[in-house]
Motif scaffolding. Structure first.
Motif, short mmCIF file in Angstrom:
data_model
loop_
_atom_site.label_atom_id
_atom_site.label_comp_id
_atom_site.label_asym_id
_atom_site.label_seq_id
_atom_site.Cartn_x
_atom_site.Cartn_y
_atom_site.Cartn_z
N ILE A 1 0.85 -1.21 0.00
CA ILE A 1 0.00 0.00 0.00
C ILE A 1 0.88 1.25 0.00
N TRP A 2 1.94 1.23 0.77
CA TRP A 2 2.88 2.36 0.83
C TRP A 2 3.49 2.61 -0.55
N LEU A 3 3.92 1.57 -1.22
CA LEU A 3 4.51 1.73 -2.56
C LEU A 3 3.48 2.23 -3.57
N ALA A 4 2.26 1.77 -3.42
CA ALA A 4 1.20 2.14 -4.36
C ALA A 4 0.80 3.61 -4.23
N THR A 5 0.94 4.15 -3.03
CA THR A 5 0.42 5.50 -2.76
C THR A 5 1.53 6.54 -2.56
#
Length: 234
Positions: free
Chosen positions: A211-215
């Motif tokens: 999620i961190w990488l996606a956002t």
């Protein structure tokens, strides 16, 4: 404009937590599932958010492309691709066959490649995109590929895919600023159907780095292998 996220294997385990996390941040989420029924069942557990179930079997290229084209026609271009779906075959190496290895490679490597081929050119053209391949430390040469034979080999291959596709982005950028990233991440040992009941991490904790990488904002990790938001060795 709301960004579109496609999460494969999004109806359970880590994928479900990724879906939930991306919904909570206001993204339109396409939950890729082997069959629509399991996706609709999972959807009942999620209240609110812009969520759509996409039946996307990952067992052959044609089925993947057909499902992707239909989804994109309805919901628009995919801005963020999270290749989460995976299979864990723990057959001993002495009993592995070309056919059984091919099944692991299809879901864990070839399906992500097919989806990257569908999404990455448009991401480059638009100047924005996030691709996250959910891998495993079992596929790490630095950790001696200690996992089951077919699983370790296929996860090492998806890491190689990440390196090659990140290089393709850099080549397309040609020195210009391009907000498109491709990364691998390992969730660690997570308490899921695949990870088993002894695993110390919750699915929510396992989903965090994806999620961190996606956002993440522009200038974040690219062409890296990450665990708990930190780069690790291939």
């Amino acid at each position: 404009m709301t960004k579109n996220v496609l999460v494969t294997g999004g109806n359970r385990g880590i994928g479900f937590e990724i879906v939930k996390g991306m919904l909570s941040k206001g993204y339109k989420v396409l939950m890729g599932c082997r069959d629509e029924e399991s996706g609709l069942e999972a959807k009942k557990q999620l209240v609110g958010g812009d969520l759509h179930v996409i039946e996307m079997p990952l067992d052959n290229e044609t089925a993947i492309v057909d499902a992707f084209v239909r989804a994109e026609a309805v919901f628009g271009p995919i801005d963020i691709l999270i290749n989460n779906a995976g299979v864990l075959d723990d057959t001993p190496w002495q009993e592995v066959t070309a056919e059984s290895l091919a099944k692991s490679m299809q879901v864990n490597v070839y399906a992500p490649l097919t989806l990257i081929q569908q999404t990455l050119p448009q991401m480059i053209e638009r100047g924005f995109g996030r691709i996250i391949n959910v891998s495993s430390s079992y596929g790490s040469f630095a950790e001696e590929l200690k996992g089951p034979f077919s699983y370790a080999i296929s996860k090492a291959a998806v890491n190689a895919l990440t390196v090659k596709m990140a290089a393709a982005v850099d080549e397309a950028a040609n020195g210009e600023p391009l907000d498109v990233t491709v990364n691998s991440m390992t969730p660690g040992w997570v308490h899921t159907r695949m990870g088993g009941s002894d695993a110390p991490k919750t699915p929510e904790e396992g989903a965090d780095t994806a999620i961190w990488l996606a956002t993440m904002e522009k200038g974040g990790p690219h062409g890296q292998f990450l665990k708990d938001r930190k780069p690790i060795d291939w």
